[in-house]
Design an enzyme around this catalytic site. Structure first.
Site, PDB file in Angstrom:
ATOM      1  N   VAL A   1     -22.840 -17.484  20.073  1.00  0.00           N
ATOM      2  CA  VAL A   1     -22.697 -18.766  19.376  1.00  0.00           C
ATOM      3  C   VAL A   1     -22.241 -19.829  20.364  1.00  0.00           C
ATOM      4  CG1 VAL A   1     -22.209 -17.796  17.087  1.00  0.00           C
ATOM      5  CG2 VAL A   1     -20.314 -18.225  18.667  1.00  0.00           C
TER       6      VAL A   1
ATOM      7  N   GLY B   1     -26.452 -20.909  22.124  1.00  0.00           N
ATOM      8  CA  GLY B   1     -27.475 -21.395  21.213  1.00  0.00           C
ATOM      9  C   GLY B   1     -27.315 -21.148  19.726  1.00  0.00           C
TER      10      GLY B   1
ATOM     11  N   LYS C   1     -17.970  -4.111  29.855  1.00  0.00           N
ATOM     12  CA  LYS C   1     -19.353  -3.637  29.659  1.00  0.00           C
ATOM     13  C   LYS C   1     -19.564  -2.346  30.434  1.00  0.00           C
ATOM     14  CE  LYS C   1     -21.425  -7.720  27.879  1.00  0.00           C
ATOM     15  NZ  LYS C   1     -20.344  -8.701  28.046  1.00  0.00           N
ATOM     16  N   LEU C   2     -18.682  -1.399  30.172  1.00  0.00           N
ATOM     17  CA  LEU C   2     -18.715  -0.102  30.859  1.00  0.00           C
ATOM     18  C   LEU C   2     -20.073   0.556  30.680  1.00  0.00           C
ATOM     19  CD1 LEU C   2     -15.238   1.309  29.792  1.00  0.00           C
ATOM     20  CD2 LEU C   2     -15.874   0.311  31.999  1.00  0.00           C
ATOM     21  N   ALA C   3     -20.616   1.066  31.770  1.00  0.00           N
ATOM     22  CA  ALA C   3     -21.932   1.711  31.715  1.00  0.00           C
ATOM     23  C   ALA C   3     -22.011   2.669  32.891  1.00  0.00           C
ATOM     24  CB  ALA C   3     -23.033   0.657  31.777  1.00  0.00           C
TER      25      ALA C   3
ATOM     26  N   ASP D   1     -14.380 -15.789  30.991  1.00  0.00           N
ATOM     27  CA  ASP D   1     -15.176 -15.142  32.039  1.00  0.00           C
ATOM     28  C   ASP D   1     -15.080 -15.852  33.379  1.00  0.00           C
ATOM     29  OD1 ASP D   1     -16.558 -12.935  30.687  1.00  0.00           O
ATOM     30  OD2 ASP D   1     -17.474 -14.504  29.467  1.00  0.00           O
TER      31      ASP D   1
END
Lengths: 239, 239
Positions: free
Chosen positions: B186, B190, B75-77, B20
């Site tokens: 993960v 956390g 994260k298509l929206a 990212d």
């Protein structure tokens, strides 16, 4: 006050031109901006366009029109760490504002994004409902929770759909005049030009009706005239 | 069957490495792929990275590792028209799969995207819940509706958060074995390595714990060993 509001006080129309389809070349995008920037409030550039051409190329155009207003319509919907990285990239690309989805919630989500936007002097618009029928299936069921989050965070504005003017009326009534409402869904998606303004929105987002036109100046002027006619001929919110 | 499942049947770990942060250079990204591609199932590249470097540069890397598996974590929206444009751009960039948000709903949203993904032979993963605490505020309230949509659309798989293993258990129980579950959260976010696998996920998404490491091969092997130890030492879903 957002620079966007300043743009209309200088006499421009309540239109944001949406650029999504990469079949519009960069040259045509720049020509569109050059020819319409004194007519409209700004431009909203979507993910397919940003991904296809890359921010470097788009930044070169934005830099040549710094007096104009550009929103990166990234529809951010991720954890705060990732959204913050993205918004920094968009800011470096010259964008004045960014759109994020309200449904991601506050903690570890929009709260962190909002803070980064303030640090970067970047306008943040929060989506509270969408323009397609599928929005009724899920998104609209939790719209009140999204609006409650907006009232806590106090972003620059919200995005609400022109295709359901009752949603815009509801959002305007609930949030008062403290937020800019920008509204997609007029034109090709079905809502009449001016109908979202009449319901309480501040700006209508117009894409294909302008960008796919042979003559973008004429199309833009037509849209602005249609908006004014619609609003003048009806009893609108705020009259 | 997704090419992703084939990758683990060839003996690789149940890890997708998340990229990212644009502070990882393209050279380091390629080095990461080169050094870990026989260890992990694939890579998930996020919006800040895609925007920062542009698809042209990333396509050049993907093309050199065509036997590997790359997911565009966009994260298509959005409405179907815009998501379809985006997924075509991502497919042209060499990606094997894409992630979209379930909350956008079916009509005029995910239905159209799913059709385009099938036409393009692109795997589609639908997000049903997220890894940050804010997901509990809104997203998780409508998760059952999102899962009902998944059951109708039948995408390749779903994305569910490792930070709440009860959500993964619930999703696996509800959807059965017909869907791949990939799980972020993960490591730095956390959850213990292996905990999502134990709860019913097929793959764990690991970002900073590998990408920020001095020695990515050692870090990857450590994660896979930790996953195996976790799963072996507990009673897990499917045992």
């Amino acid at each position: 006050m957002s620079k966007l509001v300043g743009r209309i006080s200088e006499g421009r129309g309540r239109v944001l031109i949406a650029v999504d389809d990469p079949s519009l070349s960069l040259k045509d995008f720049e020509s569109l901006v050059l020819r319409t920037k004194e007519l409209v409030a700004g431009y909203k550039v979507g993910v397919p366009y940003l991904l296809s051409f890359g921010l470097d190329s788009i930044r070169d155009i934005i830099r040549r029109y710094e007096d104009t207003y550009f929103i990166a319509d990234l529809k951010l919907a991720d954890v705060d760490v990732v959204m913050s990285l993205t918004v920094r990239v968009a800011r470096a690309g010259g964008f004045d504002g960014v759109i994020a989805h309200g449904f991601v919630g506050r903690e570890g989500g929009l709260e962190g994004l909002h803070k980064v936007c303030m640090d970067l002097n970047m306008d943040l618009y929060v989506l509270v409902s969408m323009s397609h029928p599928g929005s009724l299936e899920i998104y609209d069921l939790v719209m009140d929770k999204v609006l409650a989050l907006v009232e806590v965070l106090k972003p620059t504005g919200v995005v609400a759909p022109a295709t359901r003017s009752n949603v815009i009326k509801y959002v305007r009534q609930r949030l008062g005049r403290h937020y800019i409402i920008i509204s997609p869904g007029v034109g090709v998606q079905g809502a009449e030009f001016g109908s979202a303004l009449c319901a309480g929105a501040d700006f209508e987002i117009v894409g294909r009706a302008i960008t796919k036109s042979e003559d973008v100046v004429r199309a833009t002027k037509y849209v602005i005239k249609a908006q004014e006619d619609y609003v003048r001929s009806r009893k609108c919110v705020g009259d």
